[in-house]
Write a protein that holds these residues in place. Structure first.
Motif, PDB file in Angstrom:
ATOM      1  N   GLU A  41      -7.539   2.165  -0.777  1.00  0.00           N
ATOM      2  CA  GLU A  41      -6.457   2.166  -1.765  1.00  0.00           C
ATOM      3  C   GLU A  41      -6.779   1.319  -2.994  1.00  0.00           C
ATOM      4  O   GLU A  41      -5.917   1.063  -3.825  1.00  0.00           O
ATOM      5  CB  GLU A  41      -5.147   1.711  -1.117  1.00  0.00           C
ATOM      6  CG  GLU A  41      -4.596   2.748  -0.163  1.00  0.00           C
ATOM      7  CD  GLU A  41      -3.111   2.613   0.076  1.00  0.00           C
ATOM      8  OE1 GLU A  41      -2.420   1.886  -0.682  1.00  0.00           O
ATOM      9  OE2 GLU A  41      -2.629   3.254   1.025  1.00  0.00           O
TER      10      GLU A  41
ATOM     11  N   GLU B   3       5.334   1.949  -5.511  1.00  0.00           N
ATOM     12  CA  GLU B   3       4.461   1.868  -6.687  1.00  0.00           C
ATOM     13  C   GLU B   3       3.000   1.738  -6.254  1.00  0.00           C
ATOM     14  O   GLU B   3       2.690   1.191  -5.206  1.00  0.00           O
ATOM     15  CB  GLU B   3       4.850   0.696  -7.600  1.00  0.00           C
ATOM     16  CG  GLU B   3       4.642  -0.683  -7.004  1.00  0.00           C
ATOM     17  CD  GLU B   3       5.762  -1.166  -6.089  1.00  0.00           C
ATOM     18  OE1 GLU B   3       5.587  -2.247  -5.505  1.00  0.00           O
ATOM     19  OE2 GLU B   3       6.781  -0.483  -5.931  1.00  0.00           O
ATOM     20  N   GLY B   4       2.115   2.256  -7.107  1.00  0.00           N
ATOM     21  CA  GLY B   4       0.685   2.159  -6.832  1.00  0.00           C
ATOM     22  C   GLY B   4       0.096   0.879  -7.387  1.00  0.00           C
ATOM     23  O   GLY B   4       0.732   0.163  -8.170  1.00  0.00           O
ATOM     24  N   LYS B   5      -1.126   0.585  -6.996  1.00  0.00           N
ATOM     25  CA  LYS B   5      -1.843  -0.586  -7.507  1.00  0.00           C
ATOM     26  C   LYS B   5      -2.241  -0.310  -8.951  1.00  0.00           C
ATOM     27  O   LYS B   5      -2.753   0.757  -9.254  1.00  0.00           O
ATOM     28  CB  LYS B   5      -3.086  -0.838  -6.648  1.00  0.00           C
ATOM     29  CG  LYS B   5      -3.890  -2.032  -7.088  1.00  0.00           C
ATOM     30  CD  LYS B   5      -5.087  -2.225  -6.160  1.00  0.00           C
ATOM     31  CE  LYS B   5      -5.945  -3.377  -6.562  1.00  0.00           C
ATOM     32  NZ  LYS B   5      -6.614  -3.239  -7.832  1.00  0.00           N
ATOM     33  N   THR B   6      -2.008  -1.290  -9.834  1.00  0.00           N
ATOM     34  CA  THR B   6      -2.306  -1.063 -11.249  1.00  0.00           C
ATOM     35  C   THR B   6      -3.291  -2.064 -11.841  1.00  0.00           C
ATOM     36  O   THR B   6      -3.886  -1.782 -12.872  1.00  0.00           O
ATOM     37  CB  THR B   6      -1.012  -1.091 -12.094  1.00  0.00           C
ATOM     38  OG1 THR B   6      -0.374  -2.348 -11.905  1.00  0.00           O
ATOM     39  CG2 THR B   6      -0.074   0.034 -11.698  1.00  0.00           C
ATOM     40  N   VAL B   7      -3.437  -3.231 -11.244  1.00  0.00           N
ATOM     41  CA  VAL B   7      -4.329  -4.247 -11.794  1.00  0.00           C
ATOM     42  C   VAL B   7      -5.142  -4.885 -10.675  1.00  0.00           C
ATOM     43  O   VAL B   7      -4.899  -4.651  -9.498  1.00  0.00           O
ATOM     44  CB  VAL B   7      -3.548  -5.351 -12.553  1.00  0.00           C
ATOM     45  CG1 VAL B   7      -2.831  -4.780 -13.765  1.00  0.00           C
ATOM     46  CG2 VAL B   7      -2.573  -6.057 -11.643  1.00  0.00           C
ATOM     47  N   LYS B   8      -6.087  -5.730 -11.060  1.00  0.00           N
ATOM     48  CA  LYS B   8      -6.917  -6.447 -10.106  1.00  0.00           C
ATOM     49  C   LYS B   8      -6.046  -7.320  -9.198  1.00  0.00           C
ATOM     50  O   LYS B   8      -5.064  -7.896  -9.633  1.00  0.00           O
ATOM     51  CB  LYS B   8      -7.914  -7.331 -10.862  1.00  0.00           C
ATOM     52  CG  LYS B   8      -8.873  -8.098  -9.988  1.00  0.00           C
ATOM     53  CD  LYS B   8      -9.806  -8.956 -10.850  1.00  0.00           C
ATOM     54  CE  LYS B   8     -10.798  -9.708 -10.023  1.00  0.00           C
ATOM     55  NZ  LYS B   8     -10.215 -10.716  -9.141  1.00  0.00           N
ATOM     56  N   ASN B   9      -6.447  -7.404  -7.927  1.00  0.00           N
ATOM     57  CA  ASN B   9      -5.724  -8.264  -6.981  1.00  0.00           C
ATOM     58  C   ASN B   9      -5.722  -9.708  -7.476  1.00  0.00           C
ATOM     59  O   ASN B   9      -6.717 -10.179  -8.019  1.00  0.00           O
ATOM     60  CB  ASN B   9      -6.418  -8.282  -5.618  1.00  0.00           C
ATOM     61  CG  ASN B   9      -6.472  -6.953  -4.927  1.00  0.00           C
ATOM     62  OD1 ASN B   9      -6.210  -5.916  -5.506  1.00  0.00           O
ATOM     63  ND2 ASN B   9      -6.834  -6.992  -3.672  1.00  0.00           N
TER      64      ASN B   9
ATOM     65  N   ASN C   4      -7.934  -1.945  -3.136  1.00  0.00           N
ATOM     66  CA  ASN C   4      -7.799  -3.401  -3.022  1.00  0.00           C
ATOM     67  C   ASN C   4      -9.179  -4.034  -2.893  1.00  0.00           C
ATOM     68  O   ASN C   4      -9.961  -3.654  -2.026  1.00  0.00           O
ATOM     69  CB  ASN C   4      -6.946  -3.759  -1.804  1.00  0.00           C
ATOM     70  CG  ASN C   4      -5.564  -3.167  -1.897  1.00  0.00           C
ATOM     71  OD1 ASN C   4      -4.826  -3.443  -2.831  1.00  0.00           O
ATOM     72  ND2 ASN C   4      -5.220  -2.315  -0.949  1.00  0.00           N
TER      73      ASN C   4
ATOM     74  N   CYS D 172       0.837  -1.195   0.000  1.00  0.00           N
ATOM     75  CA  CYS D 172       0.000   0.000   0.000  1.00  0.00           C
ATOM     76  C   CYS D 172       0.873   1.246   0.000  1.00  0.00           C
ATOM     77  O   CYS D 172       2.091   1.161   0.154  1.00  0.00           O
ATOM     78  CB  CYS D 172      -0.920  -0.012   1.215  1.00  0.00           C
ATOM     79  SG  CYS D 172      -0.065  -0.108   2.796  1.00  0.00           S
ATOM     80  N   SER D 173       0.255   2.405  -0.155  1.00  0.00           N
ATOM     81  CA  SER D 173       1.011   3.655  -0.146  1.00  0.00           C
ATOM     82  C   SER D 173       1.067   4.281   1.245  1.00  0.00           C
ATOM     83  O   SER D 173       1.957   5.072   1.523  1.00  0.00           O
ATOM     84  CB  SER D 173       0.420   4.653  -1.153  1.00  0.00           C
ATOM     85  OG  SER D 173      -0.903   4.983  -0.792  1.00  0.00           O
TER      86      SER D 173
END
Length: 130
Positions: free
Chosen positions: A109, A57-63, A111, A12-13
Motif C-alpha cells: 500500500e 482515504e488513501g496514503k498521500t505523503v511520505k510516512n 508505506n 490502510c485500505s
C-alpha cells in the motif's frame, strides 16, 4: 507507572491483506479472529504488535514514522530480495559498496520501511577496539 506501546497502528485500505503481507515479512501470524474484509487486523510478533486499520482515504505523503527491520537469520540483501518477492517495492537503495547502509522499500500500500544489516553483518564491519 508509565505507559507502554500496545500497537504500532497503520492506516490502510485493506486491513486483512496488508496485515497478511506483514505477517509473512515478520514470520508472525494474524490474530485468530481476523478474516478477509475485517476493518482491522492484528499481527503479533516478538518485536512489536502491528494493528492495521481500514480507513477511507488513501496514503498521500511520505510516512512520518516507519519500521526498520533487522534480519535475524539472513543477510540484509537476502531479506530485501525476500520481501520484494512477498510484494514489497525497492524505492531507495542506500546500500554502500563497503557493506554498510540500508534499503528503503514500500509495502503493497506504499508505506515506507527500511531493511538494515543483520547483527552479524554489523559486527563484521566494526573496527576492533584499540
Amino acid at each position: 507507572m508509565s505507559s507502554l506501546v500496545r500497537h504500532v497502528t497503520i492506516d490502510c485500505s485493506d486491513a486483512y491483506t496488508l496485515a497478511s503481507f506483514w505477517a509473512q515479512v515478520l514470520d508472525a501470524k494474524l490474530a485468530d479472529d481476523d478474516k478477509p474484509g475485517d476493518p482491522e487486523a492484528v499481527v503479533d510478533s516478538p518485536g512489536a504488535s502491528l494493528l492495521f486499520l481500514q480507513v477511507p482515504e488513501g496514503k498521500t505523503v511520505k510516512n512520518r514514522i516507519h519500521l526498520d527491520l533487522r534480519p535475524l537469520d539472513r543477510t540484509r540483501d537476502e531479506e530485501v530480495e525476500r520481501v520484494i518477492a512477498l510484494g514489497a517495492t525497492l524505492v531507495d537503495d542506500r546500500r554502500r559498496p563497503d557493506g554498510t547502509g540500508w534499503a528503503v522499500l514500500t509495502d503493497p500500500e506504499g508505506n515506507e520501511f527500511c531493511v538494515e544489516r543483520s547483527q552479524a553483518e554489523h559486527e563484521a564491519t566494526q573496527r576492533p577496539a584499540e
